[in-house]
Motif scaffolding. Structure first.
Motif, PDB file in Angstrom:
ATOM      1  N   UNK C 113       0.727  -1.270   0.033  1.00 35.45           N
ATOM      2  CA  UNK C 113      -0.009   0.045   0.061  1.00 35.45           C
ATOM      3  C   UNK C 113       0.912   1.335   0.151  1.00 35.45           C
ATOM      4  N   UNK C 117       0.483   3.178  -3.232  1.00 36.27           N
ATOM      5  CA  UNK C 117      -0.363   4.444  -3.626  1.00 36.27           C
ATOM      6  C   UNK C 117       0.288   5.398  -4.466  1.00 36.27           C
ATOM      7  N   UNK C 158     -11.103  -5.325  -5.344  1.00 35.88           N
ATOM      8  CA  UNK C 158     -11.372  -4.416  -3.865  1.00 35.88           C
ATOM      9  C   UNK C 158     -11.406  -5.637  -2.933  1.00 35.88           C
ATOM     10  N   UNK C 159     -12.335  -6.406  -2.971  1.00 37.20           N
ATOM     11  CA  UNK C 159     -12.303  -7.447  -1.825  1.00 37.20           C
ATOM     12  C   UNK C 159     -11.391  -8.255  -1.714  1.00 37.20           C
ATOM     13  N   UNK C 161      -8.294  -7.627  -2.491  1.00 30.79           N
ATOM     14  CA  UNK C 161      -7.249  -6.747  -1.879  1.00 30.79           C
ATOM     15  C   UNK C 161      -7.384  -6.632  -0.417  1.00 30.79           C
ATOM     16  N   UNK C 162      -8.732  -6.335  -0.045  1.00 32.36           N
ATOM     17  CA  UNK C 162      -9.128  -6.068   1.351  1.00 32.36           C
ATOM     18  C   UNK C 162      -8.612  -7.494   2.176  1.00 32.36           C
ATOM     19  N   UNK C 163      -9.072  -8.643   1.504  1.00 32.94           N
ATOM     20  CA  UNK C 163      -9.030  -9.806   2.392  1.00 32.94           C
ATOM     21  C   UNK C 163      -7.421 -10.036   2.306  1.00 32.94           C
ATOM     22  N   UNK C 165      -4.916  -7.765   2.536  1.00 31.75           N
ATOM     23  CA  UNK C 165      -4.395  -7.014   3.601  1.00 31.75           C
ATOM     24  C   UNK C 165      -4.716  -7.553   4.946  1.00 31.75           C
TER      25      UNK C 165
ATOM     26  N   UNK D 163     -12.530  -5.023   5.296  1.00 32.38           N
ATOM     27  CA  UNK D 163     -13.153  -4.190   4.158  1.00 32.38           C
ATOM     28  C   UNK D 163     -12.786  -2.552   4.712  1.00 32.38           C
ATOM     29  N   UNK D 165     -10.294  -1.598   6.295  1.00 37.91           N
ATOM     30  CA  UNK D 165      -8.982  -1.226   5.906  1.00 37.91           C
ATOM     31  C   UNK D 165      -8.781  -0.931   4.304  1.00 37.91           C
ATOM     32  N   UNK D 166      -9.315  -1.711   3.605  1.00 38.55           N
ATOM     33  CA  UNK D 166      -9.261  -1.496   2.360  1.00 38.55           C
ATOM     34  C   UNK D 166      -9.780  -0.192   1.787  1.00 38.55           C
ATOM     35  N   UNK D 169      -7.731   2.707   2.787  1.00 40.68           N
ATOM     36  CA  UNK D 169      -6.473   2.794   1.962  1.00 40.68           C
ATOM     37  C   UNK D 169      -6.642   3.136   0.754  1.00 40.68           C
ATOM     38  N   UNK D 170      -7.508   2.527   0.208  1.00 46.16           N
ATOM     39  CA  UNK D 170      -7.708   2.523  -1.418  1.00 46.16           C
ATOM     40  C   UNK D 170      -8.680   3.593  -1.841  1.00 46.16           C
TER      41      UNK D 170
END
Lengths: 206, 206, 206, 206
Positions: C113, C117, C158-159, C161-163, C165, D163, D165-166, D169-170
Motif C-alpha cells: 500500500x 499509493x 477491491x474485496x 485486496x481487502x482480504x 491485507x 473491508x 482497511x481496504x 487505504x484505497x
DNA sequence: CATGAATGAGTATTCATTCAT
DNA sequence: CATGAATGAATACTCATTCAT
C-alpha cells in the motif's frame, strides 16, 4: 565474508580518535551537559560518525575514561620498571602525575563518576588493570618503607579519586596542588614510632 | 498595595522551606538531572510557587548550598564555643561531621560544583562566613598544637572539599570514611621533629 | 567502456535476487520500519550493492511487489490452462491461493500500500498483466455458471485486496481464512433464482 | 490537596480535543509517518501540549482509535434500540455505516493495526464493548432470519476489518463501496435451501 | 498569591543516501 | 564493481520557564 582489517581503516581510525579528542575538549569546556552535536562540530565530523564509533553517548564517555585510565596504567608500568632507585618516588610521583593530569582535564570527573556509577563491560577490565598497577606500586613502596604498612587500597583509591575530582573541578593551580598533595602524602608516610610524644605545648596564655 | 513584611508571610516562608527540603530530597534521589516538576511534586506545591521563591533553577540550587553551608557554620560556631576542652577535637570533629553529612546527601556535590562554578551574589557572604568559621577552628587547633603550623586555609579547604565530593559521589561507607579521614588527619598533624629518623627497614629479603 | 549485457551479468543478477529475497525476509520480520542496512546484512552484501540495483528504497519495495504479482499471474496462467475440468475451481482456488500466500508474508501489505499509493512506471505493466489474468479467470468462471454474472472486476479486486491485507496484517490462521473466504465466495456465487422466497421464519417466540 | 475538577479545565479539555482532531486530520493527510510536530502545527498548539495530554505518540494514536470505536459503539446501540422494525437493516446498516466512515478517514487503518497489534490497557475495555455491540446486532439479525445462522463473530469481524482497511487505504468511492458490500452481504444472508439446484447451465459451446 | 497548562528550544538517536576507497 | 564510512535531516520526547486562570 572477511571484514576485519582492510585499507581505508586509516580514515575510520583517525575519525575515532578525532571524536575522542573532540569529546574531551568539549566536555572540558562545557561540562557534562555537552551535546553530541557540539562534539561533532568540534571534531569536524557528522553526527552519524560519532554514532558509528560509539553507539551511545554513554559509550563515548566510557571510552574516554577507559582511554585515560589506560594511559595512567601505562605510566604506572613505566615508573614501576624504570625506577630501581626509589619505590617511594615512584609511588608518590605517580599520584602527583595523575592529579596534575586531572587538573588539565576539567569535567572528566563528571564523566568519571556519572559513567562510573554503572561501570560495565569493557570498563571492568580496565578497572582491574588500573587496580593492579596501583597495587604493585603500593606494595613496592611499602616494602621500601616509604609508605605506612597499614595503608590499604580502598582508602588510597578513595582519596586519590577525591583529589582528582576536586583538582579538576576547582582547577587547582600548581602551587595548591603541591601543597595539598604534600599534606596528603605526609599522611601516607610511616607515622611516628610508638612511644613518641608530642612536644610540650607552649600553652601560650590565651 | 503595599506588602513588605506582614500577614501571609508565615505561609510564604513555609513554602520556601518546603521547596528547599523537597529539592534536597529529590536531588539526593534523582541526581542533577532532577526536574523542577518533580521538586514541585515532592514539595506538594505548584511549579509557580517554586518560581515565586526562586527565580531560577540555579537560584534554587544556590539556595540549597547556602543553607547547608550555613548549617555547617552554625555547627562550627557551636563547637568553637562549647569545647574548651580540646581544640583539636573540635577541629577534627568538625571535618568528620561535614564529610559524614555529605555522605548522606548524594548529588549535593553535583549541585555544589555545577552551581558553585559561577557562584555569585548571596554566596560570597555565606562563603565568607564559612571561611571565617573554619579559620577560627584552625587557628585554635594550631595554637593547641593539634594541627601543624604550616597548614593553611587554601589546601585545607581544597582537601576538605575533595573529600566531601568523593564521599557523596561514591557513597563512602562509615568504615571507609573513617579510614580515609584518619589518613588525611595524620597528614594534618604536627609532623616528626627535625632530626627524626625512620626506623631501620626490616629489609625483608625478596 | 561499453557494458550492456555480458560477463559478470551472472553475479550482478545473483545479487539482485539476493537483495530481493533478503528484503522480503526482513520486511516480514521487522515490518515497514525495516532499515536498508538490515536488508543489506540479511543479503550479505554492502549497502552500496542495494543502491546499485535499486536506486531508492521505494524502488526496492516496488520491485518486491512487482515480483510477487508476477508470480501470481504465472499461477493464474497455469490454472487457466491446466484446468479444463472446472472453471469455478480455478477461480476460487486462485483467490484462496493468493490469500493463503499473503498470510505467510506479513508486512507485504504495508509495502504494497505504502508503495502502491503512488505506484508508477514498471508497475502499470505488471498491474495490467495481473488485471488481465484475473479477468480471464473471472470470465471463464462466469461462463461456467460458477460465479454470478453481475460480479465485476472493480469490486472483485477491491474485496480481494481487502482480504489479503487483513490476512497479512492480522495473521489469520488457516481455519479463519477458510471460513472468511467461504462467506466471501458464497457472495460471489449465482444468487437465488427470481421468485425464490426465504423459508418461513420459525418465529421463535421470544 | 484537591486537584480533580477545577475551572480552566475548559481550555485544557478543548486542547485535548483539538489535538485529537488535528491528529486525525494529519494522519489522514500524511499517513502513519506523520510527525508529532506536524500534528502540533495543525492543532495550533505547542509540542508540549500534545505530550501533556498524551504521554506518547502511541498513546495519542490509541486515543484516536478508542474514540472512533466508541462512536461506532454508540451508533450500534442507537440502531439496536431504535429499530424495532428490521433487525437485518440494523445489522447491515451498521456495517455499511462503519465502512463508509472508514472511507472518509484515511490512514486510520495504519493506526488501527499498528497500534492494534499490541493493543493494551484502555483498549481492551473499548474492544470488549465493541465486540458486545456487534454481537448483539448479529444475534438479533440471525433471530430475525436476515443473517445466516452459521455466521460467527471471528469471521464477521475479520471481514469487516478487512473491508474497512481496504476502503480507507484505497479510497473506495461510494459506488464501489456499495457494490463490494452488496457482494459481501449476499454471502452473509441465509443461503439456498438444501436440495436447491443451480439453474441448468446454458452450456454455451464455447 | 498559587496553580499547572502551554510553550518551544534543545537532546539523543536513527536511517536513507552518497561517495571515497 | 562492491563496500561501508560519512553525512545530516528528521524524529520523539524532555524540561525550564511563562502566564492565564
Amino acid at each position: 565474508m572477511n571484514a576485519e582489517d582492510r585499507p581505508m581503516r586509516a580514515d575510520a581510525r583517525r575519525n575515532r580518535v578525532r571524536v575522542l579528542r573532540a569529546a574531551e575538549t568539549v566536555l572540558a569546556r562545557e561540562g557534562l551537559g555537552a551535546s553530541m552535536r557540539s562534539i561533532a562540530q568540534e571534531a569536524g565530523v557528522g553526527l552519524g560518525t560519532i554514532y558509528r564509533n560509539f553507539p551511545t553517548q554513554e559509550a563515548l564517555y566510557e571510552a574516554i575514561i577507559v582511554e585515560r585510565v589506560q594511559r595512567l596504567i601505562d605510566h604506572a608500568a613505566t615508573l614501576r620498571e624504570a625506577v630501581d632507585a626509589d619505590a617511594g618516588d615512584a609511588f608518590f610521583g605517580f599520584f602527583t602525575e595523575i592529579v596534575a593530569n586531572s587538573t588539565r582535564q576539567r569535567a572528566l570527573a563528571d564523566v568519571l563518576v556519572e559513567a562510573g556509577i554503572d561501570i560495565k563491560a569493557g570498563m571492568s577490565e580496565t578497572g582491574k588493570a588500573m587496580r593492579e598497577a596501583v597495587e604493585a606500586l603500593l606494595a613496592r613502596a611499602q616494602r621500601a618503607g616509604a609508605v605506612r604498612e597499614d595503608l590499604r587500597m580502598p582508602e588510597l583509591l578513595a582519596l586519590l579519586s577525591a583529589t582528582c575530582m576536586a583538582a579538576e573541578r576547582n582547577q587547582w593551580d600548581d602551587a595548591l596542588r603541591a601543597r595539598a598533595l604534600g599534606l596528603l602524602f605526609d599522611g601516607f608516610r610511616p607515622q611516628r614510632p610508638e612511644g613518641w610524644a608530642p612536644p610540650p605545648k607552649p600553652d601560650r596564655a590565651r
